[in-house]
Design a protein around this motif. Structure first.
Motif, PDB file in Angstrom:
ATOM      1  N   TYR A   1      -9.152  41.716  11.283  1.00 36.46           N
ATOM      2  CA  TYR A   1      -8.457  42.945  10.897  1.00 36.46           C
ATOM      3  C   TYR A   1      -7.015  42.604  10.560  1.00 36.46           C
ATOM      4  O   TYR A   1      -6.407  41.764  11.227  1.00 36.46           O
ATOM      5  N   THR A   2      -6.460  43.291   9.576  1.00 32.97           N
ATOM      6  CA  THR A   2      -5.099  42.972   9.153  1.00 32.97           C
ATOM      7  C   THR A   2      -4.329  44.227   8.788  1.00 32.97           C
ATOM      8  O   THR A   2      -4.850  45.101   8.082  1.00 32.97           O
ATOM      9  N   LEU A   3      -3.099  44.272   9.269  1.00 34.49           N
ATOM     10  CA  LEU A   3      -2.171  45.290   8.815  1.00 34.49           C
ATOM     11  C   LEU A   3      -1.562  44.761   7.518  1.00 34.49           C
ATOM     12  O   LEU A   3      -0.967  43.680   7.504  1.00 34.49           O
ATOM     13  N   GLN A   4      -1.767  45.558   6.426  1.00 27.48           N
ATOM     14  CA  GLN A   4      -1.346  45.099   5.096  1.00 27.48           C
ATOM     15  C   GLN A   4      -0.103  45.852   4.630  1.00 27.48           C
ATOM     16  O   GLN A   4       0.023  47.035   4.961  1.00 27.48           O
ATOM     17  N   PRO A   5       0.773  45.384   3.804  1.00 24.16           N
ATOM     18  CA  PRO A   5       0.782  43.982   3.405  1.00 24.16           C
ATOM     19  C   PRO A   5       1.026  43.065   4.600  1.00 24.16           C
ATOM     20  O   PRO A   5       1.817  43.403   5.467  1.00 24.16           O
ATOM     21  N   TYR A   6       0.321  41.941   4.617  1.00 23.90           N
ATOM     22  CA  TYR A   6       0.391  41.041   5.771  1.00 23.90           C
ATOM     23  C   TYR A   6       1.760  40.371   5.844  1.00 23.90           C
ATOM     24  O   TYR A   6       2.434  40.182   4.835  1.00 23.90           O
ATOM     25  N   ILE A   7       2.141  40.032   7.053  1.00 25.10           N
ATOM     26  CA  ILE A   7       3.422  39.352   7.283  1.00 25.10           C
ATOM     27  C   ILE A   7       3.161  37.932   7.768  1.00 25.10           C
ATOM     28  O   ILE A   7       3.651  36.967   7.186  1.00 25.10           O
ATOM     29  N   GLU A   8       2.315  37.821   8.785  1.00 26.26           N
ATOM     30  CA  GLU A   8       2.029  36.480   9.310  1.00 26.26           C
ATOM     31  C   GLU A   8       1.280  35.666   8.265  1.00 26.26           C
ATOM     32  O   GLU A   8       0.293  36.135   7.694  1.00 26.26           O
ATOM     33  N   GLY A   9       1.718  34.478   8.037  1.00 27.73           N
ATOM     34  CA  GLY A   9       1.067  33.601   7.072  1.00 27.73           C
ATOM     35  C   GLY A   9       1.677  33.714   5.684  1.00 27.73           C
ATOM     36  O   GLY A   9       1.482  32.842   4.840  1.00 27.73           O
ATOM     37  N   ARG A  10       2.439  34.770   5.461  1.00 26.77           N
ATOM     38  CA  ARG A  10       3.050  34.941   4.145  1.00 26.77           C
ATOM     39  C   ARG A  10       4.312  34.082   4.043  1.00 26.77           C
ATOM     40  O   ARG A  10       5.134  34.047   4.949  1.00 26.77           O
ATOM     41  N   VAL A  11       4.444  33.403   2.908  1.00 23.43           N
ATOM     42  CA  VAL A  11       5.659  32.626   2.651  1.00 23.43           C
ATOM     43  C   VAL A  11       6.671  33.546   1.975  1.00 23.43           C
ATOM     44  O   VAL A  11       6.349  34.176   0.965  1.00 23.43           O
ATOM     45  N   GLU A  12       7.846  33.652   2.544  1.00 23.91           N
ATOM     46  CA  GLU A  12       8.882  34.437   1.870  1.00 23.91           C
ATOM     47  C   GLU A  12       9.406  33.588   0.720  1.00 23.91           C
ATOM     48  O   GLU A  12      10.256  32.732   0.888  1.00 23.91           O
ATOM     49  N   TYR A  13       8.848  33.834  -0.449  1.00 21.60           N
ATOM     50  CA  TYR A  13       9.093  32.973  -1.597  1.00 21.60           C
ATOM     51  C   TYR A  13      10.461  33.232  -2.209  1.00 21.60           C
ATOM     52  O   TYR A  13      10.768  34.357  -2.600  1.00 21.60           O
ATOM     53  N   LYS A  14      11.276  32.199  -2.268  1.00 20.01           N
ATOM     54  CA  LYS A  14      12.526  32.267  -3.034  1.00 20.01           C
ATOM     55  C   LYS A  14      12.446  31.205  -4.121  1.00 20.01           C
ATOM     56  O   LYS A  14      12.341  30.013  -3.822  1.00 20.01           O
ATOM     57  N   GLU A  15      12.509  31.619  -5.355  1.00 17.39           N
ATOM     58  CA  GLU A  15      12.284  30.711  -6.481  1.00 17.39           C
ATOM     59  C   GLU A  15      13.197  29.484  -6.405  1.00 17.39           C
ATOM     60  O   GLU A  15      12.780  28.362  -6.695  1.00 17.39           O
ATOM     61  N   SER A  16      14.440  29.720  -6.001  1.00 20.22           N
ATOM     62  CA  SER A  16      15.421  28.623  -5.997  1.00 20.22           C
ATOM     63  C   SER A  16      15.077  27.542  -4.978  1.00 20.22           C
ATOM     64  O   SER A  16      15.590  26.431  -5.048  1.00 20.22           O
ATOM     65  N   GLU A  17      14.219  27.872  -4.019  1.00 20.75           N
ATOM     66  CA  GLU A  17      13.903  26.895  -2.970  1.00 20.75           C
ATOM     67  C   GLU A  17      12.690  26.031  -3.313  1.00 20.75           C
ATOM     68  O   GLU A  17      12.333  25.133  -2.552  1.00 20.75           O
TER      69      GLU A  17
END
Lengths: 372, 372
Positions: free
Chosen positions: B115-131
């Motif tokens: 079961y997941t509370l969406q949008p999911y937080i755990e496992g998600r990469v906070e994507y920053k293009e510059s990185e």
């Protein structure tokens, strides 16, 4: 009544034995034959014409033709016992052929000998399409063409380098596949070669940053004079280290293959392109002994495009534009070229092998068979 | 007043350690975590929605995300300690989000948990293009999308195979790069995989002769049922020998890389094309231990085109056409698909590793986390 004319010597370079995987050896695989002579005034022309060879252009495709005929490749194979055939500049001495007259200069495929009755017979492969794999190119179909006299604007030897097959190859391949954008970075391997030195200049005209490699420091300096922003001697610097420092690459023009190709794949950027024009590091090495490329998964991970290229497919379409644009740029000094002149057909076999080994001298090797 | 609701178990598959170059080991690198629970009725939605996982789709891109973050590649890297994230089919239990309601089925990226509370937080990469290096794809940008109920025309599991990323990859890559012509010959490596089995069918629709390879005799039979004209087990027949007998190839769709790629290069015809979609033989082997490809000079000798391909670049453009055309063909039985259903999330880690090892079972592996 004039005294009877006398035969003159007609030395030739003969293909005497297939070299297998290794470098051909002078005297074993290619040999000078000094035993022949020709009567220039009386030899029967049979509707053809008689040419005197001025310049000959040793090129890698000639090595490929020395392979075992069982091995399929992109050209027909050379005939053992016949003279080598390759590109050259000749002058017409006598002619029975319409449109060709004494004094005309012609460029194209010709036997490696001092005088030739054209169209040549010895060394020519009687090409039958059904006998060769699809896509085989009949080198002997490249007939001699009359070329204009540069009137001193540039030396005739340019026809064996920037105005010959090396220059045309660079021009056509770059035009067809480079999709060059200002500010992009290109790496040119074998950048001091006939093809490479033209690619460097075309890339600079497009506003690219150019990285170039060659095998001597003198060639490195030459590539910088041609416009390369950075250049290195692959015998002194590891290709991968140099590209790490000066890359990443948007485009790689490859004349070398093997470990150089592997290093470039490592340092290409996402959506990068490779134009494969040759693999000079492999022409004289058997398949088993070649460098195995282990990083091909980058091709999909970086979404690379790799395009194999041979001038044979493009020459007919591109030659008219090439010959209308490039000679003027050469005459104006906007495109430059260097040739390494080797004087005397007797030095031709060694010059050919030296070309295959990468050569230490600067410039496209050209054998000077005769002055006019 | 209703009695207070009670938490239910919420098992998950956790990424516990980076596996380096080798295969991940269950319990060491990926592990089942049975310690968590969730109160389905009372968990705060925070404007989002709560999903129940029905199906999960183990795919090779997940392995690539397990690499060391220092190594650049086409995706962001997975987070150690978080649940694995990959493609899956979920059903909405509760929603506070406009346009999404309880009972909706959704497909897209989701954590590997019940079961997941969406949008999911755990496992998600906070994507920053510059990185990240240019061209890195943020996998977590692939949000869940509502998908239509097939109403019994085909099982929901099709969304993890032919109607999921494998099918879309095949469809988009074939459309963009195959230039398929009737009567041409294509070789599909890993032809029983989700991508490969779709490529076989698309090629047959275009009237191509199809050669396909896989690692078991059962898969060979399956590929023939899909339409492959000839198929072989690479554990029984040498790739090169089989291609010599049944080629030459006009087109090679490669999912495997390494020695298979080398054999295909040998047997491609002049002007042949390669679409590189993956290199499954290399995902769990370090660079040094990979098969080195020695015959790359064929790329220019045969004027081959090699195109690296990732679905990430094509999905947005191709998905609308794919979803308007392909589900109907699947419902009509004109495109077929096979899934290997693995029941129970507790069997998920082993199913993932089995997928990486090529799997002996027939069909795209799908983890059945729950029936509806």
């Amino acid at each position: 009544m004039a005294p009877p004319s006398r035969p003159v010597p007609n030395p030739r370079i003969v293909f005497t034995k297939r070299p297998g995987n290794g470098f051909p050896v002078v005297g074993e695989h290619i040999s000078l034959d000094n035993t022949r002579s020709i009567d220039l005034e009386r030899v029967l022309l049979n509707g053809g014409f008689l040419t005197k060879t001025l310049l000959l252009s040793p090129e890698p495709a000639m090595r490929e033709r020395m392979r075992d005929p069982e091995i399929r490749s992109y050209t027909t194979t050379a005939i053992v016992g016949a003279p080598l055939v390759g590109f050259g500049l000749v002058v017409v001495l006598r002619s029975e052929k319409d449109g060709i007259k004494a004094g005309d200069h012609m460029f194209g495929m010709t036997p490696f000998e001092a005088y030739t009755l054209q169209p040549y017979i010895e060394g020519r492969v009687e090409y039958k399409e059904s006998e060769w794999p699809a896509g085989t190119f009949d080198m002997d179909s490249l007939a001699l063409q009359v070329v204009p006299d540069p009137q001193g604007a540039f030396p005739w030897s340019r026809y064996c380098s920037i105005l010959g097959i090396p220059g045309l190859s660079a021009f056509a391949g770059f035009e067809a596949y480079a999709n060059a954008q200002e500010g992009e970075t290109i790496f040119v391997s074998s950048g001091a070669s006939g093809v490479g030195s033209m690619v460097i200049q075309l890339a600079k005209m497009k506003g690219m940053k150019v990285i170039a490699s060659a095998g001597t420091n003198k060639k490195v300096e030459h590539m910088k004079r041609l416009g390369a922003d950075v250049a290195f001697n692959y015998n002194m610097s590891a290709v991968s280290d140099f590209l790490r420092e000066h890359g990443p690459l948007d485009l790689f023009w490859d004349n070398v293959g093997g470990s150089t190709l592997e290093a470039a794949i490592e340092h290409l950027t996402v959506y990068g392109r490779i134009i494969m024009c040759g693999s000079a590091s492999e022409y004289n090495i058997g398949l088993e002994d070649r460098h195995g490329i282990k990083n091909t998964s980058y091709i999909f991970k970086k979404r690379l495009t790799v395009q194999g290229f041979l001038i044979a497919d493009h020459a007919a379409k591109m030659a008219p534009r090439f010959f209308s644009e490039v000679p003027a740029l050469v005459a104006q000094g906007k495109l430059v070229s260097e040739e390494h002149l080797v004087h005397g057909i007797e030095n031709g076999p060694a010059a050919f092998v030296d070309m295959l080994k990468g050569g230490r001298a600067l410039g496209k090797p050209v054998i000077v068979v005769a002055e006019e």
